[in-house]
Enzyme design. Structure first.
Site, PDB file in Angstrom:
ATOM      1  CG  HIS A 358      10.847  -0.553  -2.265  1.00  0.00           C
ATOM      2  ND1 HIS A 358      11.323   0.682  -2.650  1.00  0.00           N
ATOM      3  CD2 HIS A 358       9.656  -0.716  -2.893  1.00  0.00           C
ATOM      4  CE1 HIS A 358      10.459   1.235  -3.486  1.00  0.00           C
ATOM      5  NE2 HIS A 358       9.435   0.406  -3.649  1.00  0.00           N
ATOM      6  CB  ALA A 359       6.737   0.777   1.038  1.00  0.00           C
ATOM      7  CG  HIS A 388       1.538   3.715  -2.911  1.00  0.00           C
ATOM      8  ND1 HIS A 388       1.427   4.194  -4.201  1.00  0.00           N
ATOM      9  CD2 HIS A 388       2.059   2.462  -3.028  1.00  0.00           C
ATOM     10  CE1 HIS A 388       1.857   3.271  -5.050  1.00  0.00           C
ATOM     11  NE2 HIS A 388       2.249   2.213  -4.359  1.00  0.00           N
ATOM     12  CD  GLU A 389       3.109   0.103  -0.230  1.00  0.00           C
ATOM     13  OE1 GLU A 389       2.519  -0.915  -0.637  1.00  0.00           O
ATOM     14  OE2 GLU A 389       4.001   0.660  -0.885  1.00  0.00           O
ATOM     15  CG  HIS A 392      -0.786  -1.666  -3.442  1.00  0.00           C
ATOM     16  ND1 HIS A 392      -1.066  -1.594  -4.781  1.00  0.00           N
ATOM     17  CD2 HIS A 392       0.432  -1.079  -3.283  1.00  0.00           C
ATOM     18  CE1 HIS A 392      -0.060  -0.983  -5.409  1.00  0.00           C
ATOM     19  NE2 HIS A 392       0.853  -0.656  -4.522  1.00  0.00           N
ATOM     20  CD  GLU A 416       1.996   0.144  -7.853  1.00  0.00           C
ATOM     21  OE1 GLU A 416       2.140   0.841  -6.837  1.00  0.00           O
ATOM     22  OE2 GLU A 416       2.242  -1.087  -7.877  1.00  0.00           O
ATOM     23  CG  HIS A 518      10.697  -0.573  -8.606  1.00  0.00           C
ATOM     24  ND1 HIS A 518      11.165   0.419  -7.760  1.00  0.00           N
ATOM     25  CD2 HIS A 518       9.403  -0.780  -8.268  1.00  0.00           C
ATOM     26  CE1 HIS A 518      10.179   0.804  -6.959  1.00  0.00           C
ATOM     27  NE2 HIS A 518       9.102   0.096  -7.237  1.00  0.00           N
ATOM     28  CE1 TYR A 528       4.874   1.696  -8.129  1.00  0.00           C
ATOM     29  CE2 TYR A 528       6.649   0.973  -9.575  1.00  0.00           C
ATOM     30  CZ  TYR A 528       5.869   0.788  -8.447  1.00  0.00           C
ATOM     31  OH  TYR A 528       6.074  -0.305  -7.652  1.00  0.00           O
TER      32      TYR A 528
HETATM   33  O1  X8Z Z   1       7.604   1.319  -5.266  1.00  0.00           O
HETATM   34  C1  X8Z Z   1       6.721   2.097  -4.958  1.00  0.00           C
HETATM   35  C2  X8Z Z   1       5.744   1.747  -3.841  1.00  0.00           C
HETATM   36  C3  X8Z Z   1       5.539   0.299  -3.710  1.00  0.00           C
HETATM   37  S1  X8Z Z   1       4.583  -0.360  -5.003  1.00  0.00           S
HETATM   38  C4  X8Z Z   1       6.284   2.264  -2.539  1.00  0.00           C
HETATM   39  N1  X8Z Z   1       6.623   3.288  -5.588  1.00  0.00           N
HETATM   40  C5  X8Z Z   1       7.560   3.690  -6.632  1.00  0.00           C
HETATM   41  C6  X8Z Z   1       8.956   3.917  -6.075  1.00  0.00           C
HETATM   42  O2  X8Z Z   1       9.118   3.975  -4.858  1.00  0.00           O
HETATM   43  O3  X8Z Z   1       9.886   4.075  -6.871  1.00  0.00           O
HETATM   44  C7  X8Z Z   1       5.603   4.300  -5.356  1.00  0.00           C
HETATM   45  C8  X8Z Z   1       5.963   5.442  -6.250  1.00  0.00           C
HETATM   46  C9  X8Z Z   1       7.011   4.959  -7.208  1.00  0.00           C
HETATM   47 ZN    ZN Z   2       2.638   0.320  -4.996  1.00  0.00          ZN
END
Ligand code: X8Z
Ligand code: ZN
Length: 619
Positions: A358-359, A388-389, A392, A416, A518, A528
């Site tokens: 997960h990024a 997105h990354e 950050h 975010e 998450h 988000y």
């Molecule tokens: O978790 C993330 C990022 C890392 S902070 C990739 N996002 C959420 C997800 O993947 O569920 C970005 C959008 C929503």
């Molecule tokens: Zn993020």
């Protein structure tokens, strides 16, 4: 960005980014203990006591962050028994430190302090988002559970037709397959990784609720909601208000997409009076729908731009994607990423070891040691995620000179939204500038609807998912959903907010929330939702500053140094001021507001309303 694992929903003390950890050296520890004891013995602490406490605490946090981030990075990029153990040890230490500092900070409750000191002390008092109670053993148990949940997700696999599939492989099938039986099997397969998490999750909830109560909150949800420079109940109302602004747009999109999918799959798979099956929307969680855009593209519409195809045609690799992302930021006047970013980041999935794919974005020394950790694939989705990354990382660098207490987003939604705001500038005209699209291939204004629909499939579709994840957690924390209700509660909210349903009856032991990163990764999610509102607000402000005329979705602020300077002015504040101050610094307004996203999609809304006018919408 990953969460500040240890401290604070609002003021985050610990390096924020990834997870944090390690051991406090005994000398520092003793100094702090002495300082805390001095204060504890004294019934009426003085301003000088508060100053000394903050100074010692700052030194301690800086030292701790460094060690904890290193340990967390080592685990996230190489999951083994040893790295898990090291992470759990450091996280336990962090949980204890957080509780100790929170208690120590309470001593200054009645002392009149300058605003800046009060802000720091109050941030410390709020403690961690995952607080351990003080009783012996609680911090260790909590840390072990949290590490176990995260690693279970990171190493999750299942078997399909004799083959072992990772999340990355399963996600590709969900994105590309149009066979409902196959989609269902893969969707269900991924969810076999999470029932084993349920007991740990329920125990974790007990522990952090007890910790939150010791901090003076009703439960962990109240603690989380208290992290937005306003009363927690006011924040609940604020989130509802924002959702109320954008829900009509989502409802129209849902209605339209359901009817298009009904035409493709028929009444059995997509009945017109039911929520949409969650497995046929191109994403493992039905959170963004861009991968099925082709199925819903307006009839006879002019072709849009297929970024995945362009990246492939131009032989982009993951590193090149990141280089192009970096260039956007430098074009606005931000300093280039340091050499160490390129040496130390995990840009592609390494062979031969388990990692958390997960990024996430990290700053390991709170200075210049920024990195991303991704398992990047060459496609449009990951091209956005790269931006997105990097958002950050550039934010982290912008506020690195703030005191440790303030090295964080103005609120977590800001963090975010930074990179996403940049990605909204990836217009066809911008793609020409960077050589991805031929000038002749730029679609004209007659393609606007197509472009907007493509964007809405990701950004508008996401909104109710962004909201429901923590609606679920808040109900779990408050006890409204007991462990026996975890899964039904999840689907109650999936249906209520998103209008989605599972493809089949879920098994009695299902724990579907655990199949979304998450939840086991313990990263709050409301950020988000906020980011999906804020990024459009930022984009509109940026386009206004740049003086770009014309529709918002054709505006790109690439190369615009003035926007960069104004953006940086907000970013470098970190969390030093309440978030409305930061918002005002960039946008001139003090309220989060959904009207920019509505403006952006206004032509699409008109189209959707016309398309849907004879349909029976809703579920
Ligand atoms: O978790 C993330 C990022 C890392 S902070 C990739 N996002 C959420 C997800 O993947 O569920 C970005 C959008 C929503
Ligand atoms: Zn993020």
């Amino acid at each position: 960005m990953k969460h500040a694992l240890l401290l604070a929903t609002s003021l985050s003390l610990f390096a924020l980014t990834a997870c944090q950890n390690p051991t406090i050296d005994s000398e520092t520890s003793q100094t702090v203990k002495d300082a805390v004891e001095t204060v504890t013995q004294n019934d009426a602490p003085t301003l000088q006591d508060a100053k000394e406490f903050l100074e010692t605490t700052e030194a301690r946090l800086v030292e701790f962050n460094l060690r904890s981030a290193k340990t967390a990075w080592a685990k996230a990029t190489n999951i083994t028994d040893a790295t898990n153990e090291a992470e759990a040890i450091v996280n336990a230490e962090g949980a204890k430190l957080s509780t100790e500092l929170s208690n120590a900070a309470k001593r200054f409750n009645d002392l009149s302090l300058p605003a800046d000191m009060r802000r720091k002390i109050d941030g410390l008092k709020r403690g961690s988002s995952f607080p351990a109670p003080e009783k012996e053993g609680a911090a260790d148990e909590l840390a072990q559970i949290m590490t176990r949940l995260d690693s279970r997700y990171g190493t999750g696999k299942f078997t399909y037709k004799g083959e072992t599939l990772t999340l990355g492989q399963a996600s590709d099938v969900i994105a590309e397959s149009r066979d409902p039986a196959e989609l269902q099997a893969i969707w269900e397969g991924w969810r076999t990784i999470s029932p084993a998490m349920k007991d740990d999750y329920a125990r974790m909830v007990e522990i952090i609720n007890e910790g939150a109560r010791e901090l003076g909150y009703d439960d962990a949800g109240a603690l989380w909601r208290g992290g937005y420079d306003m009363d927690g109940d006011a924040f609940t109302k604020e989130a509802d208000r924002l959702w109320g602004q954008v829900k009509p747009l989502y409802d129209q999109l849902h209605c339209y997409v359901r009817s298009e999918l009904n035409e493709k799959y028929g009444d059995t798979v997509v009945p017109l009076d039911q929520p949409i099956r969650a497995d046929i929307l191109g994403n493992m969680w039905g959170q963004s729908w861009g991968n099925v855009f082709d199925e819903v593209a307006p009839a006879n519409a002019v072709k849009g731009v297929d970024v995945t195809q362009l990246l492939k045609d131009k032989n982009y690799d993951p590193v090149k994607m990141v280089e192009v992302g970096e260039k956007f930021f430098t074009s606005m006047g931000f300093a280039p990423l340091p050499e160490t970013f390129w040496e130390r980041s995990q840009i592609v999935k390494p062979e031969g070891r388990e990692v958390v794919c997960h990024a996430s974005a990290w700053n390991l020394d709170d200075k210049d040691d920024v990195r991303i950790k991704m398992c990047t694939k060459v496609n449009a989705e990951d091209f956005s995620t790269v931006h997105h990354e990097l958002g950050h990382n550039f934010y982290q660098r912008a506020y690195k000179d703030q005191p440790v207490f303030y090295r964080s987003g103005a609120n977590d939604g800001f963090h975010e939204a930074i990179g996403d705001m940049i990605a909204l500038s990836i217009t066809p005209e911008y793609l020409v500038e960077i050589g991805l699209l031929e000038k002749e291939a730029v679609p004209g204004a007659d393609a606007d609807l197509t472009l907007l629909m493509r964007q809405a499939m990701d950004k508008v579709a996401f909104l109710p998912f962004g909201l429901m994840v923590d609606q679920w957690r808040w109900k779990v924390f408050s006890g409204e959903y007991s462990p026996a209700d975890y899964n039904d509660g999840w689907w109650e909210l999936r249906e209520k907010y998103q209008g989605l349903r599972a493809p089949s009856e879920r098994p009695a032991d299902a724990f579907d929330p655990g199949a979304k990163y998450h939840i086991p990764g313990n990263t709050p999610y409301m950020r988000y939702f906020l980011a999906h509102i804020l990024q459009f607000q930022f984009h509109k402000a940026a386009c206004d500053i740049a003086g770009v005329e014309g529709p918002l979705h054709r505006c790109s602020v690439y190369n615009n140094k003035e926007v960069g300077a104004r953006f940086n002015a907000m970013m470098e504040m970190g969390q030093s001021k309440p978030w409305p101050d930061a918002l005002e610094a960039f946008t001139g307004t003090r309220d989060m507001d959904g009207s920019a996203i509505l403006e952006y999609f206004a032509p699409l809304m008109t189209y959707l309303e016309a398309e849907n006018k004879d349909k029976s919408c809703g579920w």
